[in-house]
Design a protein around this motif. Structure first.
Motif, PDB file in Angstrom:
ATOM      1  N   ILE A  23       0.945  -1.287  -0.176  1.00  0.00           N
ATOM      2  CA  ILE A  23       0.016   0.139   0.026  1.00  0.00           C
ATOM      3  C   ILE A  23       0.673   1.326  -0.027  1.00  0.00           C
ATOM      4  CG2 ILE A  23      -0.315   0.041   2.577  1.00  0.00           C
ATOM      5  CD1 ILE A  23      -3.273   0.566   1.865  1.00  0.00           C
ATOM      6  N   GLU A  24       0.321   2.229  -0.724  1.00  0.00           N
ATOM      7  CA  GLU A  24       1.078   3.580  -0.767  1.00  0.00           C
ATOM      8  C   GLU A  24       0.160   4.613  -0.677  1.00  0.00           C
ATOM      9  OE1 GLU A  24       4.691   4.022  -3.795  1.00  0.00           O
ATOM     10  OE2 GLU A  24       2.766   4.522  -4.859  1.00  0.00           O
ATOM     11  N   GLY A  25       0.448   5.694  -0.123  1.00  0.00           N
ATOM     12  CA  GLY A  25      -0.228   7.000  -0.400  1.00  0.00           C
ATOM     13  C   GLY A  25      -1.303   7.054   0.871  1.00  0.00           C
ATOM     14  N   LYS A  26      -2.246   7.836   0.698  1.00  0.00           N
ATOM     15  CA  LYS A  26      -3.468   7.826   1.451  1.00  0.00           C
ATOM     16  C   LYS A  26      -4.731   8.675   0.764  1.00  0.00           C
ATOM     17  CE  LYS A  26      -1.517  12.043   3.445  1.00  0.00           C
ATOM     18  NZ  LYS A  26      -0.941  12.913   4.769  1.00  0.00           N
ATOM     19  N   GLY A  27      -5.692   8.807   1.412  1.00  0.00           N
ATOM     20  CA  GLY A  27      -6.824   9.166   1.040  1.00  0.00           C
ATOM     21  C   GLY A  27      -7.288   9.110  -0.446  1.00  0.00           C
ATOM     22  N   ILE A  28      -7.495   9.985  -1.287  1.00  0.00           N
ATOM     23  CA  ILE A  28      -8.093   9.597  -2.641  1.00  0.00           C
ATOM     24  C   ILE A  28      -6.699   9.092  -3.469  1.00  0.00           C
ATOM     25  CG2 ILE A  28      -7.528  12.070  -3.706  1.00  0.00           C
ATOM     26  CD1 ILE A  28     -10.919  10.060  -3.805  1.00  0.00           C
ATOM     27  N   ASP A  29      -5.645   9.505  -2.956  1.00  0.00           N
ATOM     28  CA  ASP A  29      -4.493   8.847  -3.683  1.00  0.00           C
ATOM     29  C   ASP A  29      -4.040   7.744  -3.272  1.00  0.00           C
ATOM     30  OD1 ASP A  29      -4.225  11.478  -5.028  1.00  0.00           O
ATOM     31  OD2 ASP A  29      -3.390  12.365  -3.325  1.00  0.00           O
ATOM     32  N   THR A  30      -4.756   6.823  -2.518  1.00  0.00           N
ATOM     33  CA  THR A  30      -4.204   5.579  -2.102  1.00  0.00           C
ATOM     34  C   THR A  30      -4.021   4.514  -3.173  1.00  0.00           C
ATOM     35  OG1 THR A  30      -5.655   5.744   0.048  1.00  0.00           O
ATOM     36  CG2 THR A  30      -4.799   3.472  -0.676  1.00  0.00           C
ATOM     37  N   LYS A  31      -2.892   4.027  -3.344  1.00  0.00           N
ATOM     38  CA  LYS A  31      -2.771   2.920  -4.404  1.00  0.00           C
ATOM     39  C   LYS A  31      -2.412   1.565  -3.608  1.00  0.00           C
ATOM     40  CE  LYS A  31      -1.896   5.689  -8.148  1.00  0.00           C
ATOM     41  NZ  LYS A  31      -2.851   6.829  -7.330  1.00  0.00           N
ATOM     42  N   TYR A  32      -2.685   0.359  -4.145  1.00  0.00           N
ATOM     43  CA  TYR A  32      -2.494  -0.840  -3.467  1.00  0.00           C
ATOM     44  C   TYR A  32      -2.109  -1.937  -4.635  1.00  0.00           C
ATOM     45  CZ  TYR A  32      -6.873  -2.600  -4.300  1.00  0.00           C
ATOM     46  OH  TYR A  32      -8.183  -3.202  -5.009  1.00  0.00           O
ATOM     47  N   LEU A 152     -19.265   0.891   6.224  1.00  0.00           N
ATOM     48  CA  LEU A 152     -18.134   1.457   6.150  1.00  0.00           C
ATOM     49  C   LEU A 152     -17.122   1.586   4.712  1.00  0.00           C
ATOM     50  CD1 LEU A 152     -16.709   0.849   9.751  1.00  0.00           C
ATOM     51  CD2 LEU A 152     -18.105   2.573   9.073  1.00  0.00           C
ATOM     52  N   VAL A 153     -17.659   0.355   4.130  1.00  0.00           N
ATOM     53  CA  VAL A 153     -16.868   0.329   2.966  1.00  0.00           C
ATOM     54  C   VAL A 153     -17.328   1.427   1.814  1.00  0.00           C
ATOM     55  CG1 VAL A 153     -16.510  -1.345   0.833  1.00  0.00           C
ATOM     56  CG2 VAL A 153     -16.413  -2.440   3.312  1.00  0.00           C
ATOM     57  N   PRO A 154     -18.471   2.050   1.751  1.00  0.00           N
ATOM     58  CA  PRO A 154     -18.618   3.268   0.829  1.00  0.00           C
ATOM     59  C   PRO A 154     -17.386   4.197   0.687  1.00  0.00           C
ATOM     60  CG  PRO A 154     -20.349   2.754   2.191  1.00  0.00           C
ATOM     61  CD  PRO A 154     -19.434   1.956   2.698  1.00  0.00           C
ATOM     62  N   TYR A 155     -16.592   4.323   1.807  1.00  0.00           N
ATOM     63  CA  TYR A 155     -15.514   5.290   1.629  1.00  0.00           C
ATOM     64  C   TYR A 155     -14.500   4.834   0.654  1.00  0.00           C
ATOM     65  CZ  TYR A 155     -11.193   7.971   3.054  1.00  0.00           C
ATOM     66  OH  TYR A 155     -10.229   8.642   3.131  1.00  0.00           O
ATOM     67  N   VAL A 156     -14.276   3.490   0.838  1.00  0.00           N
ATOM     68  CA  VAL A 156     -13.385   2.785   0.138  1.00  0.00           C
ATOM     69  C   VAL A 156     -13.737   2.570  -1.436  1.00  0.00           C
ATOM     70  CG1 VAL A 156     -11.941   0.510  -0.128  1.00  0.00           C
ATOM     71  CG2 VAL A 156     -12.296   1.505   1.957  1.00  0.00           C
ATOM     72  N   ASP A 157     -15.092   2.558  -1.422  1.00  0.00           N
ATOM     73  CA  ASP A 157     -15.741   2.292  -2.860  1.00  0.00           C
ATOM     74  C   ASP A 157     -15.525   3.786  -3.494  1.00  0.00           C
ATOM     75  OD1 ASP A 157     -16.690   0.011  -2.717  1.00  0.00           O
ATOM     76  OD2 ASP A 157     -18.638   0.322  -1.918  1.00  0.00           O
ATOM     77  N   LYS A 341     -12.364  -8.241  -1.724  1.00  0.00           N
ATOM     78  CA  LYS A 341     -12.571  -6.880  -1.511  1.00  0.00           C
ATOM     79  C   LYS A 341     -12.765  -6.229  -0.355  1.00  0.00           C
ATOM     80  CE  LYS A 341     -15.442  -3.215  -2.615  1.00  0.00           C
ATOM     81  NZ  LYS A 341     -16.901  -2.771  -2.283  1.00  0.00           N
ATOM     82  N   GLU A 342     -13.543  -6.946   0.711  1.00  0.00           N
ATOM     83  CA  GLU A 342     -13.877  -6.370   2.254  1.00  0.00           C
ATOM     84  C   GLU A 342     -12.555  -6.307   2.666  1.00  0.00           C
ATOM     85  OE1 GLU A 342     -17.252  -7.844   3.748  1.00  0.00           O
ATOM     86  OE2 GLU A 342     -18.619  -6.469   2.750  1.00  0.00           O
ATOM     87  N   ALA A 343     -11.880  -7.455   2.563  1.00  0.00           N
ATOM     88  CA  ALA A 343     -10.543  -7.338   3.378  1.00  0.00           C
ATOM     89  C   ALA A 343      -9.692  -6.529   2.959  1.00  0.00           C
ATOM     90  CB  ALA A 343      -9.913  -8.773   3.440  1.00  0.00           C
ATOM     91  N   VAL A 344      -9.563  -6.131   1.501  1.00  0.00           N
ATOM     92  CA  VAL A 344      -8.805  -4.910   1.004  1.00  0.00           C
ATOM     93  C   VAL A 344      -9.267  -3.675   1.566  1.00  0.00           C
ATOM     94  CG1 VAL A 344      -8.465  -3.481  -1.113  1.00  0.00           C
ATOM     95  CG2 VAL A 344      -8.393  -6.035  -1.023  1.00  0.00           C
ATOM     96  N   ALA A 345     -10.569  -3.584   1.783  1.00  0.00           N
ATOM     97  CA  ALA A 345     -11.376  -2.251   2.034  1.00  0.00           C
ATOM     98  C   ALA A 345     -10.807  -1.993   3.715  1.00  0.00           C
ATOM     99  CB  ALA A 345     -12.608  -2.660   2.037  1.00  0.00           C
ATOM    100  N   PHE A 346     -10.830  -2.952   4.628  1.00  0.00           N
ATOM    101  CA  PHE A 346     -10.239  -2.679   5.996  1.00  0.00           C
ATOM    102  C   PHE A 346      -8.938  -2.499   5.970  1.00  0.00           C
ATOM    103  CE2 PHE A 346     -14.635  -3.818   6.603  1.00  0.00           C
ATOM    104  CZ  PHE A 346     -15.036  -2.903   7.544  1.00  0.00           C
TER     105      PHE A 346
END
Ligand SMILES: Nc1ncnc2c1ncn2[C@@H]1O[C@H](COP(=O)(O)OP(=O)(O)OP(=O)(O)O)[C@@H](O)[C@H]1O
Ligand SMILES: CC(=O)N[C@H]1[C@@H]2OC[C@@H](O2)[C@@H](O)[C@@H]1O[C@H](C)C(=O)O
Length: 379
Positions: A23-32, A152-157, A341-346
């Motif tokens: 994982i790299e970055g944060k917020g809208i710029d998160t890359k994984y 809570l996953v909507p943020y990640v979506d 997907k959900e494990a990635v989301a958390f």
């Protein structure tokens, strides 16, 4: 890039979804980048203890207290094995984000019971055994801020799909089903998301009780049964479906007790047909949610299915018939994995916590404020 692990033990109780990411970055710029995914089955004894801990007649404090530590150990086992399989030393893992096992979720004031939710799987055990920082208890702060603590996953979506130039929904079909609606060029404040009702929960429990199997693989049993429309209409009259979002639900409403009654009151209907009716009911509650709360205001172009229920073809075909003008696709069509997907989301939510970023969506949970989700337990 740093390594991290995401753990999700969902309402289906099918296993511990575990993913190792870069994982790299944060917020809208998160890359994984997903390195390795595995689902570790939960053995029958522990599954029964989880069921018992949710059952008012069988539950007790000693059971829950012990289960909290048993699950903590299982989650630690999952992390250790995941790293072994991926051939990466745990020393290189920066953090573990653990959702925990929901054993009770009561987001509304009910008599003496205040809005509350409980996920267990002791983070200190995971941190101690892996010598790694753990982020857990993601739902607590949102409830404290007046929200439902879910979804809570909507943020990640939003992070994953905000660049998509269409009006889309991402519909997770786990034990419970929940949808996130992302309008083209949406802002975070406009995201709609809510639980639509049961996902695989009723189908799985019927399979267990009537067939002695864990789930209806690809919806084959439902395909062979006949839908009982009288029962379907009765099931649709549950008050949850007319409740306005934000809303969330769980085993408390659609778990063992619900299925026990369903079987008792419909002993004239054969097993295949009960499973067919429950499958149709699940599809109907999903479609009905769009018709009631979304389609009057938003022209949806596509619904992307995820969660294990995305593989139930009878359910999927029924949904396609009910929402003819909307394209139904799956995570795999978008080069992602429905199961991880959900494990990635958390894992992503854990990364936000460490970066002190507020990650609840007020319009999804009903919280009064944006808050940083998750508690940190140091190694
Ligand atoms: N091939 C398949 N055909 C039909 N159903 C399937 C298939 N594969 C998985 N499932 C269903 O998916 C479930 C597991 O889904 P998932 O892992 O998304 O649930 P979860 O993480 O417990 O959910 P939640 O989102 O509620 O937390 C299984 O219990 C089963 O019902
Ligand atoms: C209390 C709880 O565990 N809720 C889960 C459950 O499983 C699906 C649905 O019900 C959703 O509300 C939530 O999980 C997902 C991961 C979420 O918070 O977005």
């Amino acid at each position: 890039m740093k390594y991290c692990i995401g753990l999700m033990s969902g309402t289906s109780l099918d296993g511990i979804d575990s993913v190792l990411l870069e994982i790299e970055g944060k917020g809208i710029d998160t890359k994984y980048k997903e390195i390795y995914f595995n689902c570790y089955p939960i053995d029958e004894d522990i599954k029964n203890e989880i069921h018992d801990s949710m059952d008012a007649k069988k539950s007790n404090v000693a059971l829950i207290c012990s289960l909290n530590y048993k699950l903590g150990n299982l989650f630690a086992d999952a992390c250790i094995d995941l790293c072994k399989k991926a051939n990466i030393s745990l020393d290189n893992v920066d953090f573990i984000a653990s959702h925990g096992q929901t054993i009770y979720h009561n987001p509304n004031l009910e008599g003496k019971l205040v809005p509350s939710t409980l996920q267990i799987g002791e983070p200190s055990v995971i941190a101690y055994r892996t010598n790694t920082k753990v982020i857990s208890n993601f739902r607590g702060k949102d409830i404290a801020a007046g929200g439902q603590g879910a979804p809570l996953v909507p943020y990640v979506d939003y992070i994953l799909f905000n660049k998509y130039k269409k009006n889309i929904a991402i519909h997770n079909i786990g034990g419970i089903a929940n949808t996130t609606i992302l309008k083209k060029d949406t802002s975070k404040d406009e995201i709609l998301a809510f639980d639509t009702g049961p996902g695989n929960m009723i189908i799985d429990e019927l399979c267990r009780r009537l067939k002695g199997i864990e789930y209806d693989k690809n919806g084959e049993i439902a395909k062979r049964g006949r839908i009982d429309y009288e029962l379907l209409n009765k099931m649709m009259s549950h008050s949850f479906f007319e409740q306005q979002p934000p809303k969330s639900t769980g085993r408390e409403h659609f778990g063992s007790f619900y299925v026990e009654q369903l079987i008792k009151e419909n002993n004239n209907i054969d097993a295949n047909s009960l499973i067919a009716t429950a499958t149709e009911f699940t599809a109907e509650t999903m479609a009905d949610s769009y018709k009631r709360f979304i389609l009057n205001n938003i022209d949806l172009d596509e619904i992307i299915l995820c969660g294990g229920g995305a593989y139930n073809l009878t359910l999927r075909e029924s949904l396609e018939r009910k929402l003819k003008n909307i394209k139904i696709s799956s995570m795999e069509d978008h080069s992602m994995n429905s199961f991880s997907k959900e494990a990635v989301a958390f894992a992503i939510l854990g990364n936000e916590c460490l970066n002190n970023i507020k990650s609840n969506i007020k319009s999804a949970t009903g919280a009064k404020n944006y808050v940083v989700l998750g508690d940190i337990t140091n190694s």
